[in-house]
Design a protein around this motif. Structure first.
Motif, short mmCIF file in Angstrom:
data_model
loop_
_atom_site.label_atom_id
_atom_site.label_comp_id
_atom_site.label_asym_id
_atom_site.label_seq_id
_atom_site.Cartn_x
_atom_site.Cartn_y
_atom_site.Cartn_z
N SER A 96 -33.59 -35.04 -8.68
CA SER A 96 -32.93 -34.29 -7.62
C SER A 96 -31.52 -34.76 -7.24
CB SER A 96 -33.81 -34.25 -6.36
OG SER A 96 -34.09 -35.56 -5.92
N PRO A 97 -31.16 -36.05 -7.36
CA PRO A 97 -29.80 -36.43 -6.98
C PRO A 97 -28.71 -35.81 -7.86
CG PRO A 97 -31.22 -38.36 -7.02
CD PRO A 97 -31.97 -37.25 -7.67
N ILE A 98 -29.09 -35.33 -9.06
CA ILE A 98 -28.10 -34.76 -9.98
C ILE A 98 -27.90 -33.27 -9.67
CG2 ILE A 98 -27.61 -34.21 -12.39
CD1 ILE A 98 -27.21 -37.13 -11.69
N ASP A 99 -26.66 -32.90 -9.40
CA ASP A 99 -26.33 -31.50 -9.10
C ASP A 99 -26.08 -30.69 -10.37
OD1 ASP A 99 -25.98 -31.57 -6.05
OD2 ASP A 99 -24.69 -33.22 -6.68
N PHE A 100 -25.48 -31.32 -11.38
CA PHE A 100 -25.11 -30.63 -12.61
C PHE A 100 -25.68 -31.42 -13.78
CE2 PHE A 100 -21.29 -29.29 -15.46
CZ PHE A 100 -22.07 -28.31 -16.06
N VAL A 101 -26.74 -30.87 -14.41
CA VAL A 101 -27.41 -31.54 -15.53
C VAL A 101 -26.68 -31.18 -16.82
CG1 VAL A 101 -29.56 -31.81 -16.81
CG2 VAL A 101 -29.62 -31.47 -14.33
N VAL A 102 -26.22 -32.19 -17.55
CA VAL A 102 -25.49 -31.95 -18.81
C VAL A 102 -26.29 -32.49 -19.98
CG1 VAL A 102 -23.20 -31.91 -17.77
CG2 VAL A 102 -24.16 -34.09 -18.48
N THR A 103 -26.09 -31.87 -21.13
CA THR A 103 -26.77 -32.29 -22.36
C THR A 103 -25.74 -32.60 -23.42
OG1 THR A 103 -26.99 -29.97 -22.99
CG2 THR A 103 -28.88 -30.99 -21.92
N SER A 120 -29.73 -39.95 -26.57
CA SER A 120 -28.51 -39.48 -25.92
C SER A 120 -27.63 -40.64 -25.52
CB SER A 120 -28.88 -38.66 -24.68
OG SER A 120 -27.72 -38.29 -23.98
N THR A 121 -26.31 -40.42 -25.62
CA THR A 121 -25.36 -41.43 -25.17
C THR A 121 -24.84 -41.13 -23.76
OG1 THR A 121 -23.66 -40.17 -26.35
CG2 THR A 121 -24.57 -42.08 -27.47
N ILE A 122 -25.27 -39.99 -23.18
CA ILE A 122 -24.86 -39.63 -21.82
C ILE A 122 -25.74 -40.39 -20.83
CG2 ILE A 122 -24.56 -37.75 -20.16
CD1 ILE A 122 -24.48 -35.83 -22.54
N SER A 123 -25.12 -40.98 -19.83
CA SER A 123 -25.88 -41.69 -18.81
C SER A 123 -26.72 -40.71 -17.99
CB SER A 123 -24.91 -42.44 -17.89
OG SER A 123 -25.59 -42.98 -16.77
N ARG A 124 -27.88 -41.17 -17.55
CA ARG A 124 -28.74 -40.32 -16.72
C ARG A 124 -28.04 -39.98 -15.40
NH1 ARG A 124 -32.96 -42.84 -14.92
NH2 ARG A 124 -34.29 -41.02 -14.68
N PHE A 125 -27.32 -40.95 -14.86
CA PHE A 125 -26.53 -40.74 -13.63
C PHE A 125 -25.09 -41.10 -13.99
CE2 PHE A 125 -30.87 -41.78 -12.56
CZ PHE A 125 -31.22 -40.76 -11.68
N ALA A 126 -24.38 -40.14 -14.60
CA ALA A 126 -23.12 -40.45 -15.28
C ALA A 126 -21.94 -40.65 -14.34
CB ALA A 126 -22.79 -39.36 -16.29
#
Length: 406
Positions: A96-103, A120-126
């Motif tokens: 829920s803290p993430i407003d915009f989920v990216v892949t 994935s190399t994207i951080s969970r909370f980037a």
């Protein structure tokens, strides 16, 4: 109050997610003024030597950033409510803290639909973006986002340090990179310099490689303030920041549809088969149609689909143009759908090489000169509509249509 919009470079799907927008996982994200401010700002700093003391601070329920210096010492910076800002968070996590989920972006030339991202190399909370709630609604970007327990945790191995003024700062594993174009987001813009943003919002030159322990040099005369056309790279996904004012000067989806109808109304023809060509509806963005225009990307001549021109000494997708004998990629043309990537409202006259996405001349030339991060230390220009790495002499080509003979 509309602050801005984030556009994601979506692999292969011309500005759309393959399964459509679903909840917070979408191709673009609009930032609006929140009914109630949710921003936070740094407050008390604690130097902790025991796990019990750390738990006591966490029990307060405040946001905090933890810097682990050693097994026996942690610095925790408490954050308190800021009534003057709104905070928006971006990352891979669906919590829920993430407003915009990216892949992760798979480039368009990897066209196997079964391609999977194994790690994935994207951080969970980037990252987090903080917008002022009063004019001029300044937006600032910071590396890392608060997790479900309202914490940002930088472990022992994370790059971190104490600044001369005493406050702690650090970098995330793969970093958050930002590039502000010179001259804003217009047809006259030039690429800026890619920088790394720290957890506390300072600006640094890039590390030697994406996850190197040694930080770059502090760039004192630059800030973390986002501007129209700023690019944000999360090591696996690239986002374009468009301000409310900037979008007022951008063509709309209706305008792009009008351009499509206008070019089709001119009844361009295949110069060999003499059949009329037509760009498909934007809704039919992934199905090649019978009347769809195809082009030889080495010369720009537009034809209908045909089977001739194969050369035994060339690659499978390369053909010899019957008009000028130039050999090169022969691909279907697609009108670029995402209006936010256009720098002007000009007619669709140029195609990116090698994917065949079509947009205005100034938009094509703008993106052809923008180096986007790729992997741990490489940069290359890419089509904004499908993330395919560009190639060829100029990364794009002027299309040569033939009008009707009658």
């Amino acid at each position: 109050m509309f602050y801005a919009q984030l556009f994601s470079f979506i692999s292969r799907y011309n500005g759309f997610l393959p399964n459509g927008d679903r909840g917070r996982r979408k191709s673009r994200f609009a930032l609006y003024k929140r009914p109630k401010a949710n921003g936070v700002k740094p407050s008390t700093v604690h130097v902790i030597n025991t796990p019990q003391a750390s738990k006591a601070i966490s029990a307060k329920g405040h946001h905090s950033i933890s810097f682990t210096l050693s097994r026996s010492q942690t610095v925790i910076v408490e954050y308190i409510h800021d009534k003057d800002t709104d905070m928006f968070q971006v990352g891979r996590s669906t919590e829920s803290p993430i407003d915009f989920v990216v892949t992760d972006t798979i480039s368009g030339n990897q066209n196997n639909d079964e391609t999977l991202i194994t790690q994935s190399t994207i951080s969970r909370f980037a990252c987090r973006i903080v917008c002022d709630r009063s004019p001029p609604y300044t937006a600032r970007i910071f590396a890392a986002g608060f997790d479900s327990s309202k914490n940002i945790f930088l472990g022992e191995k994370a790059a971190k340090w104490k600044n001369p003024d005493g406050h702690m700062d650090g970098l995330t594993t793969n970093g958050v990179l930002v590039m502000h174009p010179k001259g804003g987001f217009t047809e006259e813009s030039k690429p800026g310099v890619w920088r790394e943003i720290s957890v506390c919002g300072d600006v640094y030159t890039l590390r030697e490689t994406r996850s190197a322990q040694q930080r770059g040099k502090l760039v004192e005369n630059e800030t973390n303030i986002l501007q129209d056309g700023s690019l944000i790279d999360l090591c696996g996904a690239t986002l374009l920041w468009r301000t409310a004012d900037g979008l007022l000067l951008t063509p709309t989806q209706k305008h792009i549809e009008a351009l499509r109808q206008e070019i089709n109304a001119a009844r361009p023809q295949c110069p060999v088969g003499f059949n009329t060509l037509a760009f498909p509806s934007i809704n039919r963005k992934d199905v090649v149609e019978e009347k769809q225009p195809w082009a030889y990307l080495s010369c720009g001549h537009v034809h209908g689909y045909h089977n001739w021109g194969h050369r035994s000494d060339t690659e499978a997708n390369e053909r010899e143009c019957p008009m000028c004998r130039t050999v090169g990629p022969y691909v279907p043309l697609w009108l670029g759908c995402e209006a936010g990537f256009y720098v002007d409202a000009g007619p669709p006259t140029h195609a990116f090489t090698p994917c065949g996405h079509v947009c205005s001349e100034k938009s094509a030339k703008y993106w052809s000169q923008i180096p986007l991060p790729h992997g741990t230390h490489a940069f290359h220009a890419a089509c904004p509509f499908c993330a395919t790495q560009l190639c060829g002499e100029n990364n794009c080509v002027k299309l040569i249509f033939q009008g009707p003979i009658d």
